[in-house]
Design a protein around this motif. Structure first.
Motif, PDB file in Angstrom:
ATOM      1  N   ASP A   1      -0.092   9.304   6.345  1.00  0.00           N
ATOM      2  CA  ASP A   1       0.158  10.180   7.306  1.00  0.00           C
ATOM      3  C   ASP A   1       0.895  11.339   6.898  1.00  0.00           C
ATOM      4  OD1 ASP A   1      -1.230   8.859   9.215  1.00  0.00           O
ATOM      5  OD2 ASP A   1       0.332   7.614   9.722  1.00  0.00           O
ATOM      6  N   ALA A   2       1.996  11.079   6.134  1.00  0.00           N
ATOM      7  CA  ALA A   2       3.019  12.062   5.765  1.00  0.00           C
ATOM      8  C   ALA A   2       3.479  11.883   4.399  1.00  0.00           C
ATOM      9  CB  ALA A   2       4.275  12.153   6.616  1.00  0.00           C
ATOM     10  N   ASP A   3       3.767  12.820   3.598  1.00  0.00           N
ATOM     11  CA  ASP A   3       4.240  12.737   2.120  1.00  0.00           C
ATOM     12  C   ASP A   3       5.829  12.491   1.979  1.00  0.00           C
ATOM     13  OD1 ASP A   3       4.971  13.074  -0.337  1.00  0.00           O
ATOM     14  OD2 ASP A   3       4.028  14.935  -0.670  1.00  0.00           O
ATOM     15  N   PRO A   4       5.957  11.027   1.729  1.00  0.00           N
ATOM     16  CA  PRO A   4       7.516  10.716   1.536  1.00  0.00           C
ATOM     17  C   PRO A   4       8.179  11.361   0.463  1.00  0.00           C
ATOM     18  CG  PRO A   4       6.077   8.929   0.755  1.00  0.00           C
ATOM     19  CD  PRO A   4       5.107  10.270   1.236  1.00  0.00           C
ATOM     20  N   SER A   5       7.626  11.977  -0.605  1.00  0.00           N
ATOM     21  CA  SER A   5       8.101  12.620  -1.806  1.00  0.00           C
ATOM     22  C   SER A   5       8.684  13.808  -1.683  1.00  0.00           C
ATOM     23  CB  SER A   5       7.098  12.380  -2.893  1.00  0.00           C
ATOM     24  OG  SER A   5       5.931  13.368  -2.667  1.00  0.00           O
ATOM     25  N   ILE A   6       8.312  14.526  -0.458  1.00  0.00           N
ATOM     26  CA  ILE A   6       8.738  15.880  -0.308  1.00  0.00           C
ATOM     27  C   ILE A   6      10.509  15.924  -0.409  1.00  0.00           C
ATOM     28  CG2 ILE A   6       9.018  17.784   1.305  1.00  0.00           C
ATOM     29  CD1 ILE A   6       6.412  17.049   2.446  1.00  0.00           C
ATOM     30  N   GLY A   7      11.093  16.835  -1.382  1.00  0.00           N
ATOM     31  CA  GLY A   7      12.391  16.766  -1.521  1.00  0.00           C
ATOM     32  C   GLY A   7      12.884  15.794  -2.426  1.00  0.00           C
ATOM     33  N   LEU A   8      12.030  15.026  -3.062  1.00  0.00           N
ATOM     34  CA  LEU A   8      12.367  13.761  -4.005  1.00  0.00           C
ATOM     35  C   LEU A   8      13.397  14.515  -5.183  1.00  0.00           C
ATOM     36  CD1 LEU A   8      12.629  10.637  -4.801  1.00  0.00           C
ATOM     37  CD2 LEU A   8      10.339  11.421  -5.645  1.00  0.00           C
TER      38      LEU A   8
ATOM     39  N   GLU B   1       0.741  -1.249  -0.027  1.00  0.00           N
ATOM     40  CA  GLU B   1      -0.111   0.049   0.223  1.00  0.00           C
ATOM     41  C   GLU B   1       0.990   1.245  -0.130  1.00  0.00           C
ATOM     42  OE1 GLU B   1      -2.134   0.539   3.480  1.00  0.00           O
ATOM     43  OE2 GLU B   1      -0.491  -0.044   4.865  1.00  0.00           O
ATOM     44  N   PRO B   2       0.499   2.355  -0.367  1.00  0.00           N
ATOM     45  CA  PRO B   2       1.322   3.600  -0.549  1.00  0.00           C
ATOM     46  C   PRO B   2       1.761   4.209   0.878  1.00  0.00           C
ATOM     47  CG  PRO B   2      -1.114   4.246  -0.919  1.00  0.00           C
ATOM     48  CD  PRO B   2      -0.874   2.632  -1.179  1.00  0.00           C
ATOM     49  N   GLY B   3       0.917   3.832   2.001  1.00  0.00           N
ATOM     50  CA  GLY B   3       1.475   4.007   3.338  1.00  0.00           C
ATOM     51  C   GLY B   3       2.605   3.359   3.751  1.00  0.00           C
ATOM     52  N   ALA B   4       2.882   2.425   3.210  1.00  0.00           N
ATOM     53  CA  ALA B   4       4.267   1.748   3.514  1.00  0.00           C
ATOM     54  C   ALA B   4       5.490   2.406   2.655  1.00  0.00           C
ATOM     55  CB  ALA B   4       3.906   0.306   3.107  1.00  0.00           C
ATOM     56  N   VAL B   5       5.281   3.256   1.806  1.00  0.00           N
ATOM     57  CA  VAL B   5       6.433   3.741   1.009  1.00  0.00           C
ATOM     58  C   VAL B   5       6.940   4.795   1.965  1.00  0.00           C
ATOM     59  CG1 VAL B   5       7.139   4.935  -0.907  1.00  0.00           C
ATOM     60  CG2 VAL B   5       5.244   3.184  -1.080  1.00  0.00           C
ATOM     61  N   ASP B   6       8.265   4.852   2.084  1.00  0.00           N
ATOM     62  CA  ASP B   6       9.057   6.031   2.767  1.00  0.00           C
ATOM     63  C   ASP B   6       9.842   6.463   1.745  1.00  0.00           C
ATOM     64  OD1 ASP B   6      11.223   4.158   2.343  1.00  0.00           O
ATOM     65  OD2 ASP B   6      11.317   3.486   4.683  1.00  0.00           O
ATOM     66  N   ARG B   7      10.506   7.656   2.036  1.00  0.00           N
ATOM     67  CA  ARG B   7      11.493   8.288   1.195  1.00  0.00           C
ATOM     68  C   ARG B   7      12.638   7.448   0.915  1.00  0.00           C
ATOM     69  NH1 ARG B   7      13.254  13.942   3.559  1.00  0.00           N
ATOM     70  NH2 ARG B   7      10.836  14.443   3.637  1.00  0.00           N
ATOM     71  N   ARG B   8      13.066   6.762   1.436  1.00  0.00           N
ATOM     72  CA  ARG B   8      14.426   5.898   1.238  1.00  0.00           C
ATOM     73  C   ARG B   8      13.952   5.043   0.050  1.00  0.00           C
ATOM     74  NH1 ARG B   8      15.865   0.686   2.426  1.00  0.00           N
ATOM     75  NH2 ARG B   8      14.118   0.472   4.050  1.00  0.00           N
ATOM     76  N   ARG B   9      12.674   4.465   0.009  1.00  0.00           N
ATOM     77  CA  ARG B   9      12.128   3.626  -1.049  1.00  0.00           C
ATOM     78  C   ARG B   9      11.902   4.277  -2.335  1.00  0.00           C
ATOM     79  NH1 ARG B   9      12.053  -1.990  -0.409  1.00  0.00           N
ATOM     80  NH2 ARG B   9      11.596  -2.369   1.561  1.00  0.00           N
ATOM     81  N   LEU B  10      11.559   5.557  -2.147  1.00  0.00           N
ATOM     82  CA  LEU B  10      11.108   6.475  -3.376  1.00  0.00           C
ATOM     83  C   LEU B  10      12.675   6.707  -4.046  1.00  0.00           C
ATOM     84  CD1 LEU B  10       8.540   8.968  -2.466  1.00  0.00           C
ATOM     85  CD2 LEU B  10       8.419   7.146  -4.138  1.00  0.00           C
ATOM     86  N   ARG B  11      13.645   7.151  -3.311  1.00  0.00           N
ATOM     87  CA  ARG B  11      14.955   7.341  -3.735  1.00  0.00           C
ATOM     88  C   ARG B  11      15.565   6.232  -4.414  1.00  0.00           C
ATOM     89  NH1 ARG B  11      17.284  10.772   1.553  1.00  0.00           N
ATOM     90  NH2 ARG B  11      16.334  13.015   0.779  1.00  0.00           N
ATOM     91  N   ARG B  12      15.327   4.996  -3.786  1.00  0.00           N
ATOM     92  CA  ARG B  12      15.720   3.692  -4.474  1.00  0.00           C
ATOM     93  C   ARG B  12      15.143   3.358  -5.931  1.00  0.00           C
ATOM     94  NH1 ARG B  12      15.747  -1.545  -0.916  1.00  0.00           N
ATOM     95  NH2 ARG B  12      17.183  -0.023   0.660  1.00  0.00           N
ATOM     96  N   TYR B  13      13.899   3.959  -5.888  1.00  0.00           N
ATOM     97  CA  TYR B  13      13.339   3.851  -7.244  1.00  0.00           C
ATOM     98  C   TYR B  13      13.710   4.416  -8.284  1.00  0.00           C
ATOM     99  CZ  TYR B  13       9.390   3.287 -10.706  1.00  0.00           C
ATOM    100  OH  TYR B  13       8.696   3.292 -11.833  1.00  0.00           O
TER     101      TYR B  13
END
Length: 300
Positions: free
Chosen positions: A93-100, A46-58
């Motif tokens: 709860d929070a946007d993990p893409s801020i600063g991506l 689910e999208p709630g399980a995604v954190d900033r580290r995962r986005l950067r890895r992607y």
């Protein structure tokens, strides 16, 4: 673990993009689904399980796949829009893409056609007798003579160019309307298209005239509104070398600046929201002048 569409709410996200063009909506939908599939394979259901580290890895994963920097930047932009929407909607709860961050575009200057190349492609500007040729040349004239985006041209309805008017009403990015001047050849060809040329095209070339889109100004042989691939085929039949339709818009802007047009006027004509977007054409213009100087001046 497999991707579950209902969990990721991609369809709802796309519906929220009310100001985006259809092309942007399609691209963002694909980008988010591709990420969701990648995340699901990594155990994130689910999208709630995604954190900033995962986005950067992607984002790093996309670079390893060999995608262009521009494509990676667009996909990162899609994810920022997506997770921002989820956060505003209260789904996370929070946007993990801020600063991506993603690599910027290549900075490559757009190709600009020379005057001779444009003349050879468009001819003398006279109205052709053949209805299919009339449609093709009118499409190319609108792309070069008015600087339309391909999507703007494809979306033109029959009422966009009023009889006797010297402007065309287009819907640009973000659903913004603007009026753009028509070139003299466009005015003449449009009059011919309205005064029987369009009807002749429907009668002579459509596979099933009864299936024609009644609102569209231009249609393909199936009677559907022209699409980007149709426009590319038209250009392929007339260009002297492989050329992307957007190059005609680049050429329009550069030729205006070469002729002394004010930068902010060009910005308004192109429908750019930011002046910085238009300023790339000043760089193109300067480089063209430098090339002309170096090729012509004995002490260059």
């Amino acid at each position: 673990m497999t991707y579950a569409p209902a969990t990721w709410r991609v369809g709802e996200f796309v519906l929220s993009l009310t100001a985006a063009s259809e092309a942007t909506k399609r691209a963002y939908r694909t980008d988010v689904i591709q990420f969701a599939e990648w995340a699901s394979r990594s155990g994130l259901d689910e999208p709630g399980a995604v954190d900033r580290r995962r986005l950067r890895r992607y984002v790093a994963f996309l670079g390893v796949r060999g995608l262009s920097r521009r494509s990676v930047a667009r996909k990162a932009s899609a994810l920022r829009r997506y997770f921002g929407w989820l956060a505003r909607d209260g789904a996370i709860d929070a946007d993990p893409s801020i600063g991506l961050a993603a690599p910027a575009g290549s900075g490559r200057l757009p190709r600009v056609l020379g005057a001779a190349e444009v003349s050879e492609m468009l001819g003398a500007g006279t109205v052709p007798d053949d209805a299919a040729e009339l449609r093709d040349l009118l499409v190319l004239e609108l792309l070069y003579g008015s600087g339309l985006r391909v999507a703007e041209l494809c979306q033109l309805d029959r009422g966009a160019c009023l009889a006797g008017d010297r402007h065309v009403e287009v819907v640009g990015k973000g659903g913004k309307h603007r009026r753009v001047p028509l070139s003299e050849p466009s005015i003449e060809m449009l009059a011919a298209w309205r005064n029987g040329g369009g009807d002749d095209f429907d009668t002579q070339h459509l596979r099933c005239p009864g299936d024609r889109d009644p609102a569209a100004l231009f249609v393909n042989l199936r009677g559907n509104r022209l699409g980007p691939r149709d426009v590319q085929r038209i250009l392929d039949r007339h260009a002297t070398q492989p050329t992307h339709p957007h190059a005609l818009r680049h050429t329009y802007a550069t030729h205006l600046l070469d002729g002394g047009a004010d930068l902010r006027v060009v910005q308004e004509l192109l429908g750019h929201q930011r002046l910085a977007t238009t300023q790339i054409y000043t760089r193109v213009s300067r480089e063209r002048l430098r090339e002309a100087y170096e090729s012509a001046h004995p002490r260059a």
